[in-house]
Design a protein around this motif. Structure first.
Motif, PDB file in Angstrom:
ATOM      1  N   ASP A  29      35.443 -13.052  58.848  1.00  0.00           N
ATOM      2  CA  ASP A  29      34.849 -12.937  57.511  1.00  0.00           C
ATOM      3  C   ASP A  29      35.919 -12.673  56.462  1.00  0.00           C
ATOM      4  O   ASP A  29      35.914 -13.270  55.388  1.00  0.00           O
ATOM      5  N   TYR A  30      36.836 -11.782  56.782  1.00  0.00           N
ATOM      6  CA  TYR A  30      37.898 -11.393  55.840  1.00  0.00           C
ATOM      7  C   TYR A  30      38.808 -12.561  55.499  1.00  0.00           C
ATOM      8  O   TYR A  30      39.135 -12.788  54.337  1.00  0.00           O
ATOM      9  N   LEU A  31      39.206 -13.326  56.530  1.00  0.00           N
ATOM     10  CA  LEU A  31      40.134 -14.445  56.323  1.00  0.00           C
ATOM     11  C   LEU A  31      39.431 -15.773  56.083  1.00  0.00           C
ATOM     12  O   LEU A  31      40.090 -16.770  55.800  1.00  0.00           O
ATOM     13  N   GLU A  68      48.380  -4.916  60.050  1.00  0.00           N
ATOM     14  CA  GLU A  68      49.084  -6.059  60.633  1.00  0.00           C
ATOM     15  C   GLU A  68      48.593  -7.370  60.026  1.00  0.00           C
ATOM     16  O   GLU A  68      49.379  -8.285  59.785  1.00  0.00           O
ATOM     17  N   ILE A  69      47.296  -7.470  59.790  1.00  0.00           N
ATOM     18  CA  ILE A  69      46.742  -8.670  59.162  1.00  0.00           C
ATOM     19  C   ILE A  69      47.345  -8.838  57.771  1.00  0.00           C
ATOM     20  O   ILE A  69      47.784  -9.927  57.398  1.00  0.00           O
ATOM     21  N   GLN A  70      47.389  -7.743  57.015  1.00  0.00           N
ATOM     22  CA  GLN A  70      47.975  -7.799  55.674  1.00  0.00           C
ATOM     23  C   GLN A  70      49.447  -8.186  55.747  1.00  0.00           C
ATOM     24  O   GLN A  70      49.935  -8.975  54.946  1.00  0.00           O
ATOM     25  N   LYS A  71      50.168  -7.647  56.728  1.00  0.00           N
ATOM     26  CA  LYS A  71      51.589  -7.950  56.899  1.00  0.00           C
ATOM     27  C   LYS A  71      51.790  -9.438  57.198  1.00  0.00           C
ATOM     28  O   LYS A  71      52.671 -10.087  56.622  1.00  0.00           O
ATOM     29  N   VAL A  72      50.979 -10.002  58.090  1.00  0.00           N
ATOM     30  CA  VAL A  72      51.068 -11.428  58.421  1.00  0.00           C
ATOM     31  C   VAL A  72      50.786 -12.276  57.184  1.00  0.00           C
ATOM     32  O   VAL A  72      51.464 -13.273  56.929  1.00  0.00           O
ATOM     33  N   ARG A  91      53.265 -15.904  53.039  1.00  0.00           N
ATOM     34  CA  ARG A  91      52.961 -16.275  51.658  1.00  0.00           C
ATOM     35  C   ARG A  91      53.883 -17.401  51.209  1.00  0.00           C
ATOM     36  O   ARG A  91      55.098 -17.363  51.429  1.00  0.00           O
ATOM     37  N   VAL A  92      53.301 -18.407  50.590  1.00  0.00           N
ATOM     38  CA  VAL A  92      54.063 -19.542  50.094  1.00  0.00           C
ATOM     39  C   VAL A  92      54.102 -19.464  48.572  1.00  0.00           C
ATOM     40  O   VAL A  92      53.061 -19.403  47.911  1.00  0.00           O
ATOM     41  N   LEU A  93      55.307 -19.421  48.052  1.00  0.00           N
ATOM     42  CA  LEU A  93      55.477 -19.405  46.605  1.00  0.00           C
ATOM     43  C   LEU A  93      55.610 -20.830  46.110  1.00  0.00           C
ATOM     44  O   LEU A  93      56.396 -21.607  46.621  1.00  0.00           O
TER      45      LEU A  93
END
Length: 93
Positions: free
Chosen positions: A45-47, A78-82, A87-89
């Motif tokens: 749900d979160y992702l 860990e999810i936030q870290k991944v 992250r693509v700029l």
């Protein structure tokens, strides 16, 4: 045995303390500080991903997890870290 008399002021103070504690709990819940580990359904749900995608993230080692019994748990940090590491700029020239 000594007795205590509770006044309306005491009740009002208690009410204000209780309301403040509830506000703090709600703020923690909104900021995601309460729950450290998420189940698979919560991660999906979160992702906004499918069960197959979540399984692929586990298999290829992208998303670390812990399995206890038949339940798989994911560390919210860990999810936030991944997410941050992948992250693509978008750099426009």
């Amino acid at each position: 045995m000594p007795t205590s008399i509770i006044t309306t002021d005491d009740l009002q103070d208690f009410k204000m303390e209780l309301l403040e504690d509830i506000k703090q709990l709600l703020n923690q819940q909104e900021s995601g500080k309460i729950k450290k580990y998420l189940r698979s359904s919560e991660v999906m749900d979160y992702l906004q991903i499918s069960p197959g995608t979540l399984q692929n993230l586990r298999i290829n080692g992208t998303l670390p997890y812990t399995k206890i019994g038949g339940i798989i748990y994911y560390d919210a940090q860990e999810i936030q870290k991944v997410m941050e590491e992948n992250r693509v700029l978008n750099l426009e020239l």
